[in-house]
Scaffold this motif. Structure first.
Motif, mmCIF file in Angstrom:
data_model
loop_
_atom_site.group_PDB
_atom_site.id
_atom_site.type_symbol
_atom_site.label_atom_id
_atom_site.label_comp_id
_atom_site.label_asym_id
_atom_site.label_seq_id
_atom_site.Cartn_x
_atom_site.Cartn_y
_atom_site.Cartn_z
ATOM 1 N N ARG A 24 0.855 -1.194 0.000
ATOM 2 C CA ARG A 24 0.000 0.000 0.000
ATOM 3 C C ARG A 24 0.888 1.242 0.000
ATOM 4 N N ARG A 25 0.702 2.076 -0.997
ATOM 5 C CA ARG A 25 1.487 3.297 -1.110
ATOM 6 C C ARG A 25 0.547 4.473 -1.273
ATOM 7 N N ALA A 26 0.712 5.456 -0.417
ATOM 8 C CA ALA A 26 -0.139 6.638 -0.483
ATOM 9 C C ALA A 26 0.387 7.596 -1.542
ATOM 10 N N GLN A 27 -0.533 8.174 -2.315
ATOM 11 C CA GLN A 27 -0.187 9.173 -3.317
ATOM 12 C C GLN A 27 0.983 8.724 -4.179
ATOM 13 N N LEU A 28 0.760 7.648 -4.918
ATOM 14 C CA LEU A 28 1.787 7.129 -5.808
ATOM 15 C C LEU A 28 2.243 8.205 -6.782
ATOM 16 N N PRO A 29 3.553 8.270 -7.046
ATOM 17 C CA PRO A 29 4.015 9.213 -8.074
ATOM 18 C C PRO A 29 3.495 8.787 -9.435
ATOM 19 N N ALA A 30 3.367 9.751 -10.338
ATOM 20 C CA ALA A 30 2.837 9.441 -11.664
ATOM 21 C C ALA A 30 3.699 8.420 -12.390
ATOM 22 N N GLN A 31 4.998 8.440 -12.169
ATOM 23 C CA GLN A 31 5.910 7.470 -12.774
ATOM 24 C C GLN A 31 6.634 6.716 -11.660
ATOM 25 N N LEU A 32 6.510 5.397 -11.649
ATOM 26 C CA LEU A 32 7.195 4.579 -10.652
ATOM 27 C C LEU A 32 8.550 4.147 -11.192
ATOM 28 N N PRO A 33 9.547 3.985 -10.310
ATOM 29 C CA PRO A 33 10.847 3.506 -10.775
ATOM 30 C C PRO A 33 10.727 2.099 -11.340
ATOM 31 N N VAL A 34 11.143 1.900 -12.577
ATOM 32 C CA VAL A 34 10.904 0.639 -13.265
ATOM 33 C C VAL A 34 11.641 -0.507 -12.594
ATOM 34 N N ASN A 35 12.953 -0.395 -12.452
ATOM 35 C CA ASN A 35 13.751 -1.521 -11.952
ATOM 36 C C ASN A 35 13.370 -1.913 -10.537
ATOM 37 N N ALA A 36 13.293 -0.938 -9.641
ATOM 38 C CA ALA A 36 12.994 -1.242 -8.235
ATOM 39 C C ALA A 36 11.608 -1.848 -8.084
ATOM 40 N N THR A 37 10.616 -1.322 -8.803
ATOM 41 C CA THR A 37 9.258 -1.829 -8.681
ATOM 42 C C THR A 37 9.135 -3.232 -9.255
ATOM 43 N N LEU A 38 9.763 -3.462 -10.406
ATOM 44 C CA LEU A 38 9.669 -4.781 -11.033
ATOM 45 C C LEU A 38 10.421 -5.838 -10.238
ATOM 46 N N GLN A 39 11.522 -5.488 -9.645
ATOM 47 C CA GLN A 39 12.235 -6.468 -8.824
ATOM 48 C C GLN A 39 11.372 -6.908 -7.649
#
Length: 418
Positions: A24-39
């Motif tokens: 659960r993440r509050a106020q997600l940024p419009a662009q998530l970091p690709v590598n960190a999120t996918l890992q």
């Protein structure tokens, strides 16, 4: 009869059945970091995408004279199948649009999954996509939403007696056993747009039904298996693959405060730009009023360089796509013209517009290919766009063979696509 076109992977990470609940993440940024999120979450995305295409492959089977049962993923039970039955005064093809899965054991998972396929039947479902005048619909939240997706999602939602609402009431609101504590929606293309609206409506519905104060007299046992914090703020999430936009900026802002959402977008997927302007192909309705659609959640935007095979060829697939801005009137025409510009002769000598081939590559295969890196047994990764070398052919599979898109078994090799 269509066969299942994706393998049913059975994955367990850290003793928990994939897909795992999103953080659960509050106020997600419009662009998530690709590598960190996918890992962290890539294995779950890969599993969800595979199951969506299992649903798509199975969807026509109930119409057969020898219908086949739905192939339940190991660890999950089919709770309900949801259909769009009739819209615009016509009956729709009676094929499943969504599958609702519950865990076989709450010792492994406590999620309820709602998988929603993309559009697969030209004419009927094109009408849903392009019925995109914006309307107010308070049951889904603030702002304005897509009229066609609202009408279709309302049929999937149903009532206390049938549809998604009936499942939520049975397994969460009035549950007498089990402990479902979250609901995860996952959809591709049109399914992502429908999932956006269903997730928004589910959060509002559960927040109302599970609030202990509001239900203290009328329904004192409501949602008794949910912790108090989740009664006030149900954990509803969405994973959208090339998800169609479903609402205007006011809707998106309200949605993002209530629903945890990740949108996975391939940079060269034309369809992720869909519904950004007053645009419709010839013969389909143009919105009655100007529209303003926007993405929801946090976007994970991957590129050709993220592909495990043939990244230079994947880069070519995007020629002209990123530069097109469909919010401009002249660019909207180019948006349509680009995909129909070039013919390819595939397999049996049948000509296909470049756009048809492109759609299978950029809009379908790219996601399976990129996500295959996050699981160990990703056979059939759909990565190859042309004849591969020996090493590639031993490890990867061609993009193609999608029944609803009428694409031949492999991409053309003369000339090599794209």
């Amino acid at each position: 009869m269509l066969i299942l076109i994706a393998q049913s992977w059975n994955l367990v990470c850290a003793g928990q059945l994939v897909p795992q609940p999103l953080a659960r993440r509050a106020q997600l940024p419009a662009q998530l970091p690709v590598n960190a999120t996918l890992q962290r979450e890539g294995a779950s995305y890969s599993w969800l995408y595979t199951q969506i295409f299992n649903l798509l492959g199975w969807a026509p089977c109930p119409l057969s004279t020898t219908p086949k049962p739905y192939q339940e993923p190991v660890g999950w039970k089919l709770e309900a199948v949801l259909n769009i039955t009739s819209l615009y005064g016509n009956k729709f093809t009676q094929v499943p649009t969504a599958a609702v899965l519950r865990p076989a054991s709450t010792n492994i998972s406590r999620q309820l999954l709602v998988l929603i396929r993309g559009s697969a039947f030209a004419g009927e479902e094109d009408r849903i996509d392009y019925d995109y005048s914006q309307i107010a619909a308070p049951a889904y939240g603030d702002g304005l939403i897509h009229r066609g997706y609202r009408n279709a999602s309302a049929q999937l939602w149903g009532s206390d007696r049938a549809g998604l609402q009936a499942v939520l009431r049975k397994l969460i609101v009035n549950a007498t056993s089990g402990r479902i504590t979250s609901v995860l929606f996952a959809g591709h293309s049109m399914g992502g747009g429908l999932g956006t609206l269903l997730a928004a409506r589910t959060e509002k519905y559960l927040a109302k039904e599970c609030n202990s104060t509001a239900n203290s007299t009328a329904n004192p046992g409501a949602c008794k298996f949910l912790p108090a914090s989740l009664r006030a703020r149900p954990f509803v999430s969405l994973v959208g693959f090339a998800a169609a936009n479903a609402g205007n900026p006011a809707f998106a802002a309200n949605f993002n405060r209530r629903v945890n959402a990740r949108l996975i977008d391939f940079a060269f997927d034309r369809d992720t730009k869909f519904l950004t302007a007053n645009f419709a192909p010839p013969g389909l309705p143009v919105p009655a009023t100007p529209v303003n659609y926007t993405r929801v959640g946090g976007v994970i935007r991957f590129t050709a360089q993220d592909m495990p095979f043939q990244s230079s060829t994947w880069a070519k697939i995007g020629s002209g796509v990123e530069s097109i801005d469909p919010t401009a009137a002249t660019e909207a025409e180019a948006f349509q013209a680009w995909e129909n510009a070039q013919q390819y002769t595939i397999a049996l000598g049948l000509p296909y517009p470049r756009g048809d081939v492109y759609s299978a590559g950029a809009h379908i295969c790219s996601y399976r290919c990129m996500l295959s890196q996050f699981v160990a047994n990703a056979k059939g990764d759909w990565c190859l766009l042309h004849t591969g070398n020996a090493a590639e052919l031993a490890k990867a599979s061609y993009c193609g063979n999608f029944p609803p898109y009428a694409i031949a078994a492999v991409f053309p090799t003369k000339p090599a696509y794209p």
